[in-house]
Design a protein around this motif. Structure first.
Motif, PDB file in Angstrom:
ATOM      1  N   GLU A  32      39.745  52.293  44.594  1.00  0.00           N
ATOM      2  CA  GLU A  32      38.759  51.370  44.017  1.00  0.00           C
ATOM      3  C   GLU A  32      38.786  50.002  44.699  1.00  0.00           C
ATOM      4  O   GLU A  32      37.736  49.366  44.873  1.00  0.00           O
ATOM      5  CB  GLU A  32      38.980  51.211  42.511  1.00  0.00           C
ATOM      6  N   HIS A  33      39.976  49.554  45.106  1.00  0.00           N
ATOM      7  CA  HIS A  33      40.064  48.285  45.835  1.00  0.00           C
ATOM      8  C   HIS A  33      39.437  48.424  47.220  1.00  0.00           C
ATOM      9  O   HIS A  33      38.775  47.498  47.711  1.00  0.00           O
ATOM     10  CB  HIS A  33      41.516  47.849  45.969  1.00  0.00           C
TER      11      HIS A  33
ATOM     12  N   GLU B  87      37.065  50.473  48.084  1.00  0.00           N
ATOM     13  CA  GLU B  87      35.610  50.569  47.949  1.00  0.00           C
ATOM     14  C   GLU B  87      34.983  49.183  47.847  1.00  0.00           C
ATOM     15  O   GLU B  87      33.997  48.879  48.530  1.00  0.00           O
ATOM     16  CB  GLU B  87      35.264  51.407  46.724  1.00  0.00           C
ATOM     17  N   THR B  88      35.568  48.325  47.010  1.00  0.00           N
ATOM     18  CA  THR B  88      35.050  46.965  46.875  1.00  0.00           C
ATOM     19  C   THR B  88      35.198  46.197  48.177  1.00  0.00           C
ATOM     20  O   THR B  88      34.278  45.483  48.606  1.00  0.00           O
ATOM     21  CB  THR B  88      35.797  46.225  45.753  1.00  0.00           C
ATOM     22  N   ALA B  89      36.345  46.335  48.829  1.00  0.00           N
ATOM     23  CA  ALA B  89      36.577  45.618  50.083  1.00  0.00           C
ATOM     24  C   ALA B  89      35.545  45.989  51.135  1.00  0.00           C
ATOM     25  O   ALA B  89      35.018  45.120  51.854  1.00  0.00           O
ATOM     26  CB  ALA B  89      37.989  45.908  50.587  1.00  0.00           C
ATOM     27  N   GLN B  90      35.240  47.268  51.218  1.00  0.00           N
ATOM     28  CA  GLN B  90      34.255  47.693  52.218  1.00  0.00           C
ATOM     29  C   GLN B  90      32.851  47.198  51.877  1.00  0.00           C
ATOM     30  O   GLN B  90      32.043  46.929  52.777  1.00  0.00           O
ATOM     31  CB  GLN B  90      34.267  49.224  52.322  1.00  0.00           C
ATOM     32  N   GLU B  91      32.575  47.049  50.603  1.00  0.00           N
ATOM     33  CA  GLU B  91      31.261  46.552  50.200  1.00  0.00           C
ATOM     34  C   GLU B  91      31.048  45.095  50.585  1.00  0.00           C
ATOM     35  O   GLU B  91      29.941  44.686  50.947  1.00  0.00           O
ATOM     36  CB  GLU B  91      31.074  46.711  48.689  1.00  0.00           C
ATOM     37  N   VAL B  92      32.111  44.288  50.492  1.00  0.00           N
ATOM     38  CA  VAL B  92      31.946  42.840  50.687  1.00  0.00           C
ATOM     39  C   VAL B  92      32.340  42.365  52.078  1.00  0.00           C
ATOM     40  O   VAL B  92      31.936  41.265  52.489  1.00  0.00           O
ATOM     41  CB  VAL B  92      32.746  42.049  49.636  1.00  0.00           C
TER      42      VAL B  92
ATOM     43  N   ASP C 162      40.516  37.301  46.144  1.00  0.00           N
ATOM     44  CA  ASP C 162      39.125  37.462  45.739  1.00  0.00           C
ATOM     45  C   ASP C 162      38.455  38.228  46.875  1.00  0.00           C
ATOM     46  O   ASP C 162      38.442  37.751  48.021  1.00  0.00           O
ATOM     47  CB  ASP C 162      38.439  36.112  45.536  1.00  0.00           C
ATOM     48  N   PRO C 163      37.946  39.417  46.620  1.00  0.00           N
ATOM     49  CA  PRO C 163      37.473  40.247  47.733  1.00  0.00           C
ATOM     50  C   PRO C 163      36.557  39.526  48.716  1.00  0.00           C
ATOM     51  O   PRO C 163      36.805  39.547  49.933  1.00  0.00           O
ATOM     52  CB  PRO C 163      36.768  41.404  47.017  1.00  0.00           C
ATOM     53  N   ALA C 164      35.505  38.888  48.217  1.00  0.00           N
ATOM     54  CA  ALA C 164      34.544  38.266  49.120  1.00  0.00           C
ATOM     55  C   ALA C 164      35.152  37.073  49.855  1.00  0.00           C
ATOM     56  O   ALA C 164      35.024  36.944  51.083  1.00  0.00           O
ATOM     57  CB  ALA C 164      33.300  37.840  48.343  1.00  0.00           C
TER      58      ALA C 164
END
Length: 279
Positions: free
Chosen positions: A148-149, A151-156, A120-122
């Motif tokens: 895409e993974h 991008e999400t990882a860097q966001e959270v 779970d990314p966060a």
């Protein structure tokens, strides 16, 4: 075949504190062999060792580091959290178990092995950030992540994503991923950089190898280095460990690079059912 054993650790290019040639230990499952190969590599000059919880050899890797006459702080040590251990509490518990097996009190780099299973990314990356905050790990990495993974990882993730470890070699050049990571300042680390031995059958690589009195393995590793990609070839025998080490002395010319760049195969060697590429 030219072998340059006089190469020293200072000859290894460095990517933000990570030596750009390391020893991979996937499928190096015999404890004594694994311990010996790690010790041999370190005494030869390697300073980057890569393992994973799933490899089942963290204790043997740690024993190899202890056996070598190299200070722990001079070794860049990385391991990976397996997909069944990616819930936050499991990340914390399994990482401490990994450190106990390795016999170390910190890790230079800890990867999420795949964006699969309990990932779970966060929550997962939050646990890695916690480990970094308490000094157990120095850098946070991911493995087998597509753009895409990432991008999400860097966001959270509150901390930077230092590296993404993926399969990469001349027959799987990862152009899109390389471009993304370069733009985002994420180091790329290549596992299976010799395409599990298939580089020895590629006419372009063997021709270039003959031209330079080198091996096809050395050509593949030198090409990755030209692309600013860290390579962690798996090797168990002293001869193979030495052959890979000698790749540091190989300088490819522009014609060599263009010829390898023109290889248009997409020959993925590692593609388990939970791989993003298989979805």
């Amino acid at each position: 075949m030219a072998q340059q054993h006089q190469l020293t650790p200072s000859d290894v290019p460095d990517a933000s504190g990570m030596p750009m040639l390391g020893l991979g230990t996937w499928e190096n499952e015999d404890p004594e062999q694994c311990t010996e190969s790690v010790a041999t590599a370190l005494e030869m000059g390697y300073r980057h060792i890569d393992t994973a919880q799933a490899y089942g050899n963290e204790k043997a890797v740690g024993d190899g580091i202890k056996r070598a006459d190299v200070a722990r702080d001079d070794v860049f040590l990385a391991t990976k959290v397996w997909i069944e251990n990616l819930a936050a509490e499991d990340v914390l518990e399994s990482t401490r178990e990994s450190m106990d097996k390795l016999g170390v009190d910190y890790l230079d780099l800890l990867y999420v092995h795949w964006p699969a299973g309990e990932y779970d990314p966060a929550d997962t990356l939050g646990a890695l950030t916690h480990l970094q905050d308490e000094g157990a790990i120095e850098r946070i990495g991911v493995s087998n992540f597509e753009p895409e993974h990432l991008e999400t990882a860097q966001e959270v993730c509150e901390a930077p994503i230092f590296a993404n470890q993926v399969e990469m070699h001349p027959n799987l050049q990862q152009d899109e991923l390389r471009e993304y990571c370069d733009e985002e300042g994420i180091e790329l680390v290549a596992y299976s950089p010799l395409a599990r031995g298939t580089v020895f059958d590629d006419p372009a690589l063997t021709d270039i190898a003959e031209k330079h009195d080198a091996s096809a393995a050395q050509v593949s590793l030198a090409w990755l280095r030209e692309k600013d990609v860290t390579a962690i070839p798996k090797a168990t025998s002293e001869d193979h460990i030495s052959d890979n080490w000698a790749s540091l002395a190989l300088e490819l010319d522009d014609e060599d690079i263009r010829r390898i760049d023109d290889i248009e195969r997409e020959d993925r060697q590692v593609n388990p059912p939970f791989s993003p590429d298989s979805w």
